[in-house]
Write a protein that holds these residues in place. Structure first.
Motif, PDB file in Angstrom:
ATOM      1  N   LEU A  72     -15.726 -56.711 -84.064  1.00 37.19           N
ATOM      2  CA  LEU A  72     -15.465 -56.813 -85.495  1.00 37.19           C
ATOM      3  C   LEU A  72     -15.643 -58.250 -85.992  1.00 37.19           C
ATOM      4  O   LEU A  72     -16.218 -58.476 -87.066  1.00 37.19           O
ATOM      5  CB  LEU A  72     -14.051 -56.323 -85.807  1.00 37.19           C
ATOM      6  CG  LEU A  72     -13.837 -54.814 -85.768  1.00 37.19           C
ATOM      7  CD1 LEU A  72     -12.342 -54.492 -85.808  1.00 37.19           C
ATOM      8  CD2 LEU A  72     -14.548 -54.131 -86.930  1.00 37.19           C
ATOM      9  N   LEU A  73     -15.153 -59.214 -85.222  1.00 34.13           N
ATOM     10  CA  LEU A  73     -15.293 -60.617 -85.614  1.00 34.13           C
ATOM     11  C   LEU A  73     -16.764 -61.041 -85.627  1.00 34.13           C
ATOM     12  O   LEU A  73     -17.207 -61.750 -86.540  1.00 34.13           O
ATOM     13  CB  LEU A  73     -14.480 -61.510 -84.678  1.00 34.13           C
ATOM     14  CG  LEU A  73     -12.959 -61.406 -84.805  1.00 34.13           C
ATOM     15  CD1 LEU A  73     -12.268 -62.144 -83.660  1.00 34.13           C
ATOM     16  CD2 LEU A  73     -12.488 -61.952 -86.152  1.00 34.13           C
ATOM     17  N   ARG A  74     -17.512 -60.618 -84.629  1.00 33.09           N
ATOM     18  CA  ARG A  74     -18.957 -60.930 -84.624  1.00 33.09           C
ATOM     19  C   ARG A  74     -19.642 -60.293 -85.823  1.00 33.09           C
ATOM     20  O   ARG A  74     -20.513 -60.907 -86.451  1.00 33.09           O
ATOM     21  CB  ARG A  74     -19.590 -60.449 -83.318  1.00 33.09           C
ATOM     22  CG  ARG A  74     -19.323 -61.342 -82.116  1.00 33.09           C
ATOM     23  CD  ARG A  74     -20.233 -60.994 -80.949  1.00 33.09           C
ATOM     24  NE  ARG A  74     -19.952 -59.667 -80.437  1.00 33.09           N
ATOM     25  CZ  ARG A  74     -19.111 -59.412 -79.436  1.00 33.09           C
ATOM     26  NH1 ARG A  74     -18.459 -60.413 -78.847  1.00 33.09           N
ATOM     27  NH2 ARG A  74     -18.908 -58.181 -79.014  1.00 33.09           N
ATOM     28  N   LEU A 174      -4.576 -57.457 -92.354  1.00 33.16           N
ATOM     29  CA  LEU A 174      -5.071 -58.517 -93.226  1.00 33.16           C
ATOM     30  C   LEU A 174      -6.276 -59.226 -92.621  1.00 33.16           C
ATOM     31  O   LEU A 174      -7.065 -59.842 -93.334  1.00 33.16           O
ATOM     32  CB  LEU A 174      -3.952 -59.528 -93.503  1.00 33.16           C
ATOM     33  CG  LEU A 174      -2.825 -59.079 -94.441  1.00 33.16           C
ATOM     34  CD1 LEU A 174      -1.805 -60.186 -94.601  1.00 33.16           C
ATOM     35  CD2 LEU A 174      -3.381 -58.667 -95.793  1.00 33.16           C
ATOM     36  N   ILE A 175      -6.412 -59.136 -91.325  1.00 33.49           N
ATOM     37  CA  ILE A 175      -7.545 -59.792 -90.654  1.00 33.49           C
ATOM     38  C   ILE A 175      -8.826 -59.008 -90.880  1.00 33.49           C
ATOM     39  O   ILE A 175      -9.902 -59.576 -91.031  1.00 33.49           O
ATOM     40  CB  ILE A 175      -7.247 -59.943 -89.149  1.00 33.49           C
ATOM     41  CG1 ILE A 175      -6.000 -60.816 -88.948  1.00 33.49           C
ATOM     42  CG2 ILE A 175      -8.438 -60.547 -88.415  1.00 33.49           C
ATOM     43  CD1 ILE A 175      -5.524 -60.865 -87.515  1.00 33.49           C
ATOM     44  N   PHE A 179     -11.734 -52.580 -92.893  1.00 33.38           N
ATOM     45  CA  PHE A 179     -11.814 -51.579 -91.830  1.00 33.38           C
ATOM     46  C   PHE A 179     -10.476 -50.863 -91.660  1.00 33.38           C
ATOM     47  O   PHE A 179      -9.414 -51.471 -91.806  1.00 33.38           O
ATOM     48  CB  PHE A 179     -12.216 -52.223 -90.505  1.00 33.38           C
ATOM     49  CG  PHE A 179     -13.599 -52.809 -90.506  1.00 33.38           C
ATOM     50  CD1 PHE A 179     -14.685 -52.040 -90.125  1.00 33.38           C
ATOM     51  CD2 PHE A 179     -13.817 -54.124 -90.898  1.00 33.38           C
ATOM     52  CE1 PHE A 179     -15.966 -52.564 -90.127  1.00 33.38           C
ATOM     53  CE2 PHE A 179     -15.095 -54.658 -90.911  1.00 33.38           C
ATOM     54  CZ  PHE A 179     -16.179 -53.878 -90.523  1.00 33.38           C
ATOM     55  N   SER A 180     -10.557 -49.589 -91.328  1.00 34.39           N
ATOM     56  CA  SER A 180      -9.357 -48.805 -90.998  1.00 34.39           C
ATOM     57  C   SER A 180      -9.050 -49.023 -89.521  1.00 34.39           C
ATOM     58  O   SER A 180      -9.380 -48.199 -88.663  1.00 34.39           O
ATOM     59  CB  SER A 180      -9.598 -47.324 -91.303  1.00 34.39           C
ATOM     60  OG  SER A 180      -9.892 -47.127 -92.662  1.00 34.39           O
ATOM     61  N   LEU A 208     -21.240 -50.229 -86.359  1.00 33.03           N
ATOM     62  CA  LEU A 208     -21.170 -51.419 -87.200  1.00 33.03           C
ATOM     63  C   LEU A 208     -22.545 -51.796 -87.734  1.00 33.03           C
ATOM     64  O   LEU A 208     -22.691 -52.179 -88.897  1.00 33.03           O
ATOM     65  CB  LEU A 208     -20.578 -52.587 -86.411  1.00 33.03           C
ATOM     66  CG  LEU A 208     -19.098 -52.503 -86.039  1.00 33.03           C
ATOM     67  CD1 LEU A 208     -18.694 -53.716 -85.202  1.00 33.03           C
ATOM     68  CD2 LEU A 208     -18.227 -52.431 -87.293  1.00 33.03           C
ATOM     69  N   GLN A 209     -23.555 -51.671 -86.891  1.00 31.37           N
ATOM     70  CA  GLN A 209     -24.913 -51.989 -87.326  1.00 31.37           C
ATOM     71  C   GLN A 209     -25.381 -51.034 -88.418  1.00 31.37           C
ATOM     72  O   GLN A 209     -26.009 -51.454 -89.402  1.00 31.37           O
ATOM     73  CB  GLN A 209     -25.873 -51.924 -86.126  1.00 31.37           C
ATOM     74  CG  GLN A 209     -27.270 -52.430 -86.427  1.00 31.37           C
ATOM     75  CD  GLN A 209     -27.298 -53.894 -86.790  1.00 31.37           C
ATOM     76  OE1 GLN A 209     -26.635 -54.726 -86.152  1.00 31.37           O
ATOM     77  NE2 GLN A 209     -28.033 -54.238 -87.841  1.00 31.37           N
ATOM     78  N   SER A 210     -25.074 -49.775 -88.255  1.00 25.54           N
ATOM     79  CA  SER A 210     -25.459 -48.770 -89.259  1.00 25.54           C
ATOM     80  C   SER A 210     -24.767 -49.068 -90.589  1.00 25.54           C
ATOM     81  O   SER A 210     -25.375 -48.943 -91.657  1.00 25.54           O
ATOM     82  CB  SER A 210     -25.081 -47.368 -88.785  1.00 25.54           C
ATOM     83  OG  SER A 210     -25.769 -47.033 -87.591  1.00 25.54           O
ATOM     84  N   ARG A 211     -23.515 -49.458 -90.496  1.00 24.77           N
ATOM     85  CA  ARG A 211     -22.762 -49.813 -91.717  1.00 24.77           C
ATOM     86  C   ARG A 211     -23.399 -50.990 -92.415  1.00 24.77           C
ATOM     87  O   ARG A 211     -23.495 -51.025 -93.642  1.00 24.77           O
ATOM     88  CB  ARG A 211     -21.315 -50.114 -91.321  1.00 24.77           C
ATOM     89  CG  ARG A 211     -20.444 -50.627 -92.470  1.00 24.77           C
ATOM     90  CD  ARG A 211     -19.051 -50.908 -91.990  1.00 24.77           C
ATOM     91  NE  ARG A 211     -18.260 -51.566 -93.016  1.00 24.77           N
ATOM     92  CZ  ARG A 211     -17.007 -51.293 -93.311  1.00 24.77           C
ATOM     93  NH1 ARG A 211     -16.394 -50.324 -92.665  1.00 24.77           N
ATOM     94  NH2 ARG A 211     -16.342 -51.958 -94.235  1.00 24.77           N
ATOM     95  N   GLU A 212     -23.861 -51.959 -91.641  1.00 26.08           N
ATOM     96  CA  GLU A 212     -24.468 -53.161 -92.209  1.00 26.08           C
ATOM     97  C   GLU A 212     -25.802 -52.843 -92.889  1.00 26.08           C
ATOM     98  O   GLU A 212     -26.174 -53.475 -93.886  1.00 26.08           O
ATOM     99  CB  GLU A 212     -24.678 -54.192 -91.100  1.00 26.08           C
ATOM    100  CG  GLU A 212     -25.064 -55.560 -91.572  1.00 26.08           C
ATOM    101  CD  GLU A 212     -25.109 -56.569 -90.436  1.00 26.08           C
ATOM    102  OE1 GLU A 212     -26.186 -56.699 -89.818  1.00 26.08           O
ATOM    103  OE2 GLU A 212     -24.072 -57.170 -90.134  1.00 26.08           O
TER     104      GLU A 212
END
Length: 214
Positions: A72-74, A174-175, A179-180, A208-212
């Motif tokens: 998630l951070l990446r 909060l971070i 995202f859920s 994550l890639q698909s979301r982007e």
């Protein structure tokens, strides 16, 4: 196999939990004897010493969750530094040993530091605990004032936010506001048990890639 605690040896079978009366001085001595050992886990609470030796389940689940947090951070192109496990202490207060912690907003403040002192260094932005055979109590974290603590227990993620000198459970992080997290962590820990950690992480990265790309 029975637990062994002698002046020269501390050996607990996986899944063992021990609690016995003790003082802060006893806690300090045990902490020194354990040194850099990650197992057994050690905690001091209510004039008792608590020792716990994790099960393999514990290690697998924290590994999956740590990988998800890093993914998630990446994805958000954010920098961080992480430690797991680690003993966090504020002055002479009894220490805590989260399974993992992440410095995100303040990661530059602890770069290159081999040891952390919470009376000098900023607290991590996130601490994570896996409760399989452990003994997490969110109130223990108040002295450290870590902004967000995750406790994964019985196939559910509990998110606690530090506010007004106490912790309040919440459904959102909060971070990772976009995202859920509660759903994501539960889904992919379960998926890792089904198909393996690497496959689950690869699937998550593809999501994550698909979301982007949308």
């Amino acid at each position: 196999m029975l637990p062994t605690i002698t002046p020269d040896k501390i050996d607990l079978p996986a899944g063992t939990r021990l609690q016995f009366p003790g003082t802060i001085a006893d806690y300090e001595q045990l902490l020194e004897r354990l040194g850099d050992r990650a197992i057994p886990r050690l905690r001091f609470r209510d004039n008792h010493i608590l020792l716990m030796s994790p099960l393999p389940e514990h290690g697998k689940e924290i590994d999956v969750i740590v990988d998800l947090v890093k993914a998630l951070l990446r994805h958000q192109d954010r920098d961080w530094d992480s430690f797991h496990p680690i003993t966090l202490r504020y002055g002479k207060e009894p220490g805590l040993e989260p399974d993992a912690c992440f410095y995100i907003e303040n990661y530059q403040a602890i770069l290159g530091k081999r040891k952390l002192d919470m009376s000098i260094d900023p607290p991590p932005d996130l601490a994570i605990e896996i409760d399989v055979t452990s003994f997490t109590r969110i109130e223990d974290y108040i002295s450290l004032a870590i902004p967000e603590v995750w406790i994964y227990k019985a196939n559910e993620l509990h998110i606690y936010r530090f506010t007004d000198n106490s912790y309040v459970e919440t459904d959102t992080s909060l971070i990772f506001l976009d995202f859920s997290v509660k759903e994501i962590v539960t889904q992919y820990v379960d998926r890792a048990w089904q198909v393996g950690s690497s496959v689950a992480l690869r699937e998550f990265s593809q999501t994550l890639q698909s979301r982007e790309n949308k």
